[in-house]
Design a protein around this motif. Structure first.
Motif, PDB file in Angstrom:
ATOM      1  N   SER A 101      14.309  88.929  40.545  1.00  0.00           N
ATOM      2  CA  SER A 101      14.750  87.718  39.816  1.00  0.00           C
ATOM      3  C   SER A 101      13.887  87.452  38.586  1.00  0.00           C
ATOM      4  O   SER A 101      14.382  86.957  37.579  1.00  0.00           O
ATOM      5  N   THR A 102      12.605  87.812  38.649  1.00  0.00           N
ATOM      6  CA  THR A 102      11.731  87.536  37.492  1.00  0.00           C
ATOM      7  C   THR A 102      11.682  88.699  36.511  1.00  0.00           C
ATOM      8  O   THR A 102      11.828  88.499  35.313  1.00  0.00           O
ATOM      9  N   LEU A 103      11.482  89.915  37.033  1.00  0.00           N
ATOM     10  CA  LEU A 103      11.288  91.042  36.113  1.00  0.00           C
ATOM     11  C   LEU A 103      12.599  91.566  35.539  1.00  0.00           C
ATOM     12  O   LEU A 103      12.641  92.035  34.404  1.00  0.00           O
ATOM     13  N   ILE A 104      13.690  91.481  36.302  1.00  0.00           N
ATOM     14  CA  ILE A 104      14.994  91.919  35.761  1.00  0.00           C
ATOM     15  C   ILE A 104      15.795  90.698  35.296  1.00  0.00           C
ATOM     16  O   ILE A 104      16.326  90.679  34.198  1.00  0.00           O
ATOM     17  N   GLY A 105      15.828  89.672  36.141  1.00  0.00           N
ATOM     18  CA  GLY A 105      16.596  88.466  35.780  1.00  0.00           C
ATOM     19  C   GLY A 105      15.889  87.557  34.791  1.00  0.00           C
ATOM     20  O   GLY A 105      16.470  86.621  34.279  1.00  0.00           O
ATOM     21  N   PHE A 119      17.000  74.784  36.745  1.00  0.00           N
ATOM     22  CA  PHE A 119      18.395  74.581  36.358  1.00  0.00           C
ATOM     23  C   PHE A 119      18.597  74.553  34.846  1.00  0.00           C
ATOM     24  O   PHE A 119      19.710  74.367  34.365  1.00  0.00           O
ATOM     25  N   LYS A 120      17.516  74.675  34.101  1.00  0.00           N
ATOM     26  CA  LYS A 120      17.628  74.791  32.634  1.00  0.00           C
ATOM     27  C   LYS A 120      17.653  76.283  32.334  1.00  0.00           C
ATOM     28  O   LYS A 120      16.654  76.874  31.911  1.00  0.00           O
ATOM     29  N   ILE A 121      18.786  76.901  32.582  1.00  0.00           N
ATOM     30  CA  ILE A 121      18.881  78.364  32.603  1.00  0.00           C
ATOM     31  C   ILE A 121      18.562  78.955  31.224  1.00  0.00           C
ATOM     32  O   ILE A 121      19.308  78.770  30.273  1.00  0.00           O
ATOM     33  N   ALA A 127      19.628  84.737  38.295  1.00  0.00           N
ATOM     34  CA  ALA A 127      18.198  84.778  38.651  1.00  0.00           C
ATOM     35  C   ALA A 127      17.756  83.498  39.371  1.00  0.00           C
ATOM     36  O   ALA A 127      16.916  83.554  40.268  1.00  0.00           O
ATOM     37  N   THR A 128      18.337  82.350  38.986  1.00  0.00           N
ATOM     38  CA  THR A 128      17.936  81.098  39.643  1.00  0.00           C
ATOM     39  C   THR A 128      18.288  81.115  41.135  1.00  0.00           C
ATOM     40  O   THR A 128      17.409  80.913  41.971  1.00  0.00           O
ATOM     41  N   TRP A 133      16.822  81.805  46.819  1.00  0.00           N
ATOM     42  CA  TRP A 133      17.136  82.481  48.089  1.00  0.00           C
ATOM     43  C   TRP A 133      15.962  83.337  48.551  1.00  0.00           C
ATOM     44  O   TRP A 133      15.729  83.480  49.754  1.00  0.00           O
ATOM     45  N   ALA A 134      15.239  83.911  47.593  1.00  0.00           N
ATOM     46  CA  ALA A 134      14.049  84.698  47.957  1.00  0.00           C
ATOM     47  C   ALA A 134      13.047  83.798  48.686  1.00  0.00           C
ATOM     48  O   ALA A 134      12.471  84.192  49.709  1.00  0.00           O
ATOM     49  N   LEU A 135      12.858  82.593  48.168  1.00  0.00           N
ATOM     50  CA  LEU A 135      11.946  81.652  48.827  1.00  0.00           C
ATOM     51  C   LEU A 135      12.456  81.292  50.222  1.00  0.00           C
ATOM     52  O   LEU A 135      11.676  81.158  51.165  1.00  0.00           O
TER      53      LEU A 135
END
Lengths: 480, 251
Positions: A101-105, A119-121, A127-128, A133-135
């Motif tokens: 989510s961070t390095l690709i997204g 939410f400020k995409i 990625a958000t 979901w990762a958390l």
């Protein structure tokens, strides 16, 4: 079979933690080099680095403490191999999702993902939810693990025994609670509370995300929950490391086991209660938070840290002062780690004092103190355990080489790296800036110096990791 | 057990969501912040022709939307603003102009001049009364939506003040008749000085830490406060439950 499984899992935890640690340090050095002007990152890339650096460090040193506590707890009670394995699998999945989510997204809302930033995409739209979901995946894995360890302890000890309440009045109670059990239980209960806070937080964030704005969160509530989770887990992971030290420091030093006394029992019970209230000090700048809670935040910061630090330092000093100690790399790492924890703790208490916070809030003083008790505190607690574990249970035994060199590099790199943060903090250099404007005259130089010293620290970690890594790999691959 | 707890919680949240979806979006006072206001050409009663951004560049602006035939909130809005500016705290050295602009296309410069005279503001240097030929684009840029009623020959509209800094960005919006403290915050915000603001509770905001009662002017703890205490309460409850279950199993 299960005990062997826990041992093998512990070796896998150590390997995973060390790999992610090295990668995260490299990300940290890149950030400092960017702040120093030596490399040039796009601000979005810098903040993605900052996000993954922060959340990985918190996550890995939490699981390092948990793995160590789980392994040593086997001496007292039977723990669940399944829960340990489940947490391991969920952690691997969660970490992969976070890094993707961070390095690709390109998700870069910081490891605290302060509302409403997620939410400020300003990154890939997927990625958000993937970050959140990762958390959730990590939270579920860790929650199961924590509950299983608590259950294991509560099968043997009553509630009053596990918290050593019988030690308050009685000098020689019928049932003695080992300090390891007391501190582990206090830490696990704190971890449970902060993971429940994370569950509430994630449910609220998911509700807003999936309702497409029909449901809106209260910013003050979300910030309180974020720091209930974030601050508490950052503290509890230190306590997990201290539980290991209370068990292993006297043992490795060839000294009698430490016992729970009335003051140790009281100090740690105070920590249990007050650490759950200390997070309010993160909201000093939130003018809508009632003043009463700000004062609670300051008092709880003192009462959560000072008693437990006091008794721990006292115990260590009594153990080493004019005493013949069998020094090894492990107890030296524990000893230096306690010093780092105390120095970082003093820095934290200074910042948690409301009048000081007006000056130090969001300056580099903040990363200075939390890197002190992590990079030169908790990391050393766990490295000490990793070293002890790998030597004790590996078939590749032999003399430890280059110990002095490793420790010298660690101290030089660690102290230099932290000093650059502290000096910058005292000069009001702001934190979380990807690059510094010219008005901050010393900021770039200090950032570059910080990166140089962090590289020395990284070399020391490489030296440590290589031998521990080889022994743990051997343990994982070995059939018996 | 946890599964049931979580399910109940989700049902609880969703039941509120159903209501929330049916309600119109609230809190439009918080919209358009940090957006650029439309650069409308202005005709000021002094005879000057300037654009909105040029005027803002001279001094940051407090923009008041009125119309001269207004029999409702317009006059109280101007009178209250005039009074509040005299008593607003900590604005002594802050720069600002008040731009009173008509959103009624029928209003002329002469009408606005008469209005300024009526409020004895025609000679006040930092009060500018103006009209524009681009009113619809100007009001839509700040989400101000007056509705014309043919029966009463009046607009139904809010009392709105918009703060615009010298770069033309909307920094704050104030809805309704506001006291000198609020006006002081508005003046600070257009001068790029930190002015604390907090999102107003709306129909879609269910779990506020505090509930503001406009009648009493007091805050009372809201459902959000319970959520902050919930993790600690649940943790200690789980601890007791695990011990009781373990004890009964071993017995």
């Amino acid at each position: 079979m299960e005990a062997k499984g826990i041992k093998k899992n512990t070796a896998i935890w150590i390997i995973a933690v060390l790999v992610l640690f090295v990668l995260s340090i490299i990300l940290g050095i890149i950030m400092r080099l960017n702040q120093g002007g030596a490399v040039h990152l796009d601000p979005g890339t810098f903040y993605a680095d900052m996000t993954i650096h922060g959340i990985t460090m918190i996550g890995i040193w939490f699981v390092a403490g948990m793995a160590g506590v789980n392994f040593i707890m086997e001496r007292y009670v039977k723990t669940s191999y399944r829960a340990n394995t489940f947490a391991l699998v969920m952690t691997v999945i969660g970490v992969v999702m976070l890094w993707v989510s961070t390095l690709i997204g390109d998700f870069h809302a910081g490891w605290t993902f302060l509302y409403p930033l997620p939410f400020k995409i300003a990154w890939s739209a997927w990625a958000t939810p993937m970050f959140l979901w990762a958390l959730a995946v990590l939270g579920v894995g860790w929650l199961v693990w924590v509950l299983s360890l608590m259950t294991a302890l509560l099968k043997k000890y009553s509630i009053s025994q596990v918290f050593a309440w019988q030690h308050f009045r009685n000098k020689n109670p019928e049932v003695e609670t080992p300090p390891f059990i007391l501190i582990s239980m206090i830490s696990l209960l704190g971890v449970l509370a902060c993971l429940i806070a994370a569950v509430v937080l994630l449910v609220l964030l998911f509700a807003e995300y999936y309702s497409h704005g029909a449901f809106v969160n209260d910013a003050l509530l979300i910030k309180n929950l974020t720091y209930f989770f974030g601050h508490t887990i950052a503290n509890e992971m230190l306590y997990l490391g201290l539980a290991i030290i209370y068990e292993l420091f006297p043992e490795i030093s060839g000294r009698p086991k430490w016992k729970t006394t009335w003051y140790v029992a009281i100090a740690w019970n105070l920590t249990l209660f007050f650490v759950l209230l200390a997070f309010f000090h993160h909201l000093y700048m939130d003018f809508v938070q009632p003043e009463g809670l700000q004062i609670v935040g300051q008092l709880a910061s003192y009462l959560a840290s000072l008693p437990s630090a006091g008794v721990t330092v006292f115990s260590v000093i009594v153990a080493v002062y004019r005493t013949k100690i069998k020094w090894s790399l492990s107890n030296l790492l524990f000893f230096i780690g306690i010093a780092g924890w105390v120095i970082g703790g003093v820095g934290a208490v200074i910042d948690a004092t409301i009048s000081n916070n007006f000056l130090l809030h969001n300056t580099l003083w903040v990363p200075a103190h939390f890197h002190s008790y992590n990079a030169m505190g908790n990391v050393l607690f766990s490295l000490g355990f990793f070293h002890w574990f790998s030597v004790e249970y590996s078939k590749r035994k032999g003399p430890e080489r280059l110990s002095s060199l490793k420790l010298s590099f660690l101290l030089l790199g660690g102290i230099g790296f932290l000093a650059a943060f502290y000096v910058a903090g005292a000069e009001s250099v702001p934190r979380r800036y990807s690059s510094y404007p010219v008005e901050f005259t010393s900021a770039k130089l200090l950032a570059t110096l910080g990166a140089v010293f962090a590289t020395v620290y990284l070399i020391a970690i490489f030296l440590f990791v290589s031998s521990i890594f080889k022994r743990c790999i051997n343990m994982v691959l070995h059939r018996s | 057990m946890h599964k049931y707890g979580l399910t109940s919680f989700l049902i609880f949240v969703c039941s509120f969501l159903v209501d929330a979806v049916a309600q119109p979006a609230a809190g439009w006072q918080e919209t358009n912040i940090n957006e650029v206001i439309y650069n409308a050409p202005l005709q000021i009663i002094s005879g000057d022709h300037v654009s909105m951004h040029q005027l803002a560049a001279q001094n940051p602006l407090v923009v008041a939307f009125v119309f001269t035939r207004c029999s409702g909130i317009c006059a109280p809005l101007i009178i209250q603003l005039k009074e509040s500016l005299q008593f607003a705290p900590n604005i002594g050295n802050k720069k600002y102009n008040v731009l009173v602009i008509s959103f009624d296309p029928r209003d002329s410069v002469k009408d606005m001049e008469n209005m300024a005279t009526r409020f004895n503001l025609q000679h006040e240097g930092n009060w500018k009364f103006a009209v524009t030929d681009s009113i619809s684009r100007l009001i839509s840029s700040v989400n101000f939506n007056p509705v014309w009623y043919e029966q009463t020959l009046q607009f139904d509209h809010d009392a709105l003040l918009v703060g615009v800094n010298s770069q033309g960005f909307v920094t704050k919006k104030l809805l309704g008749l506001r006291n000198s403290k609020d006006i002081g915050l508005l003046i600070n915000s257009i001068n790029n000085v930190f002015s604390p603001t907090y999102r107003l509770p709306g129909q879609s905001n269910l779990f506020s830490c505090y509930n503001y009662n406009p009648k009493t002017g007091k805050n009372t703890p809201g459902l959000g406060m319970l959520f902050i205490a919930l993790p600690a309460i649940l943790s200690f409850s789980i601890l007791i439950i695990i011990r009781l279950v373990s004890k009964s199993k071993s017995a």
